[in-house]
Scaffold this active site. Structure first.
Site, short mmCIF file in Angstrom:
data_model
loop_
_atom_site.label_atom_id
_atom_site.label_comp_id
_atom_site.label_asym_id
_atom_site.label_seq_id
_atom_site.Cartn_x
_atom_site.Cartn_y
_atom_site.Cartn_z
N VAL A 1 0.83 -1.21 0.00
CA VAL A 1 0.00 0.00 0.00
C VAL A 1 0.87 1.26 0.00
O VAL A 1 0.54 2.26 -0.63
CB VAL A 1 -0.94 0.00 1.22
CG1 VAL A 1 -1.74 1.30 1.29
CG2 VAL A 1 -1.89 -1.19 1.18
N CYS A 2 1.99 1.20 0.67
CA CYS A 2 2.85 2.38 0.86
C CYS A 2 3.24 3.08 -0.44
O CYS A 2 3.11 4.31 -0.54
CB CYS A 2 4.11 2.01 1.65
SG CYS A 2 3.77 1.39 3.31
N PRO A 3 3.71 2.37 -1.48
CA PRO A 3 4.10 3.10 -2.68
C PRO A 3 2.94 3.81 -3.35
O PRO A 3 3.13 4.90 -3.93
CB PRO A 3 4.69 2.01 -3.59
CG PRO A 3 4.17 0.72 -3.06
CD PRO A 3 4.03 0.93 -1.58
N ILE B 1 2.61 7.07 -1.44
CA ILE B 1 3.76 7.96 -1.66
C ILE B 1 3.70 8.59 -3.04
O ILE B 1 3.95 9.80 -3.20
CB ILE B 1 5.06 7.17 -1.44
CG1 ILE B 1 5.22 6.84 0.05
CG2 ILE B 1 6.27 7.94 -1.95
CD1 ILE B 1 6.26 5.80 0.35
#
Length: 207
Positions: free
Chosen positions: A50-52, A55
């Site tokens: 999920v993080c990318p 970002i």
């Protein structure tokens, strides 16, 4: 978990990768955001899932944030070298590309602890020790005005952060508060019984 709304944003000095790709050993928050609005947002780990998406979504909104006078700083417990490697990995290969804001390295977890969002594991979906998906909106005086934390599987809507900054700036400029669902261009509400009655008489059905 700490509630920081209405309090000074905890300062920190750590290694980081700047928006231009420069790696620095001593990035200082207070010095960077002095007299500016800021968003400090935490995410669990580099090279994850999920993080990318979050970002990259944040980077796509940097023109808007710059227009609003907002500094953006991303933070995780990864090193500045790992941040740099992720930035240098193409998006189609799971990287994030050259995102347009600073990524700070919270290797000793001191920032996550200061902001009260280091995961303890337990019944959350986070492994213990990582930073949660937390976002802090900070005003020009360095005071936290909004704080939102999601559990690990729930990605954030970065447009909501734009809306929150818009609402904060509207309040500062006009002295009116922002009712439910307020967006830039909408009417505000005067903080009086008459103001509430006037607003609701015109808008309650659309809330």
């Amino acid at each position: 978990m700490s509630i920081l709304v209405g309090k000074k944003a905890p300062d920190f000095t750590v290694p980081a990768v700047l928006a231009d790709g420069q790696i620095v050993d001593s990035f200082n928050l207070a010095e960077t955001i002095k007299g500016k609005y800021a968003i400090v947002f935490f995410y669990p780990l580099d090279f994850t899932f999920v993080c990318p998406s979050e970002i990259i979504a944040m980077s796509h909104r940097m023109d808007k944030f710059r227009e609003m006078g907002v500094e953006v700083i991303g933070v995780s417990i990864d090193s500045h070298f790992t941040h740099n490697a992720w930035r240098n990995t193409p998006v189609e290969e799971g990287g994030i590309g050259a995102v347009e804001y600073t990524l700070a390295a919270d290797m000793d977890h001191a920032i996550a602890k200061a902001y009260g969002i280091e995961s303890e594991g337990g019944d959350s979906y986070y492994p213990a020790g990582v930073a949660m998906r937390a976002s802090f909106v900070i005003d020009q005086k360095g005071i936290v005005r909004s704080q939102v934390v999601n559990d690990e599987p729930i990605g954030r809507n970065m447009d909501e952060l734009v809306r929150v900054v818009d609402a904060l700036q509207f309040f500062e400029e006009n002295g009116q508060v922002c009712p439910a669902g307020w967006n830039k261009g909408d009417k505000g509400m005067n903080t009086s019984p008459e103001g509430v009655a006037s607003y609701l008489s015109e808008n309650s059905k659309s809330l």
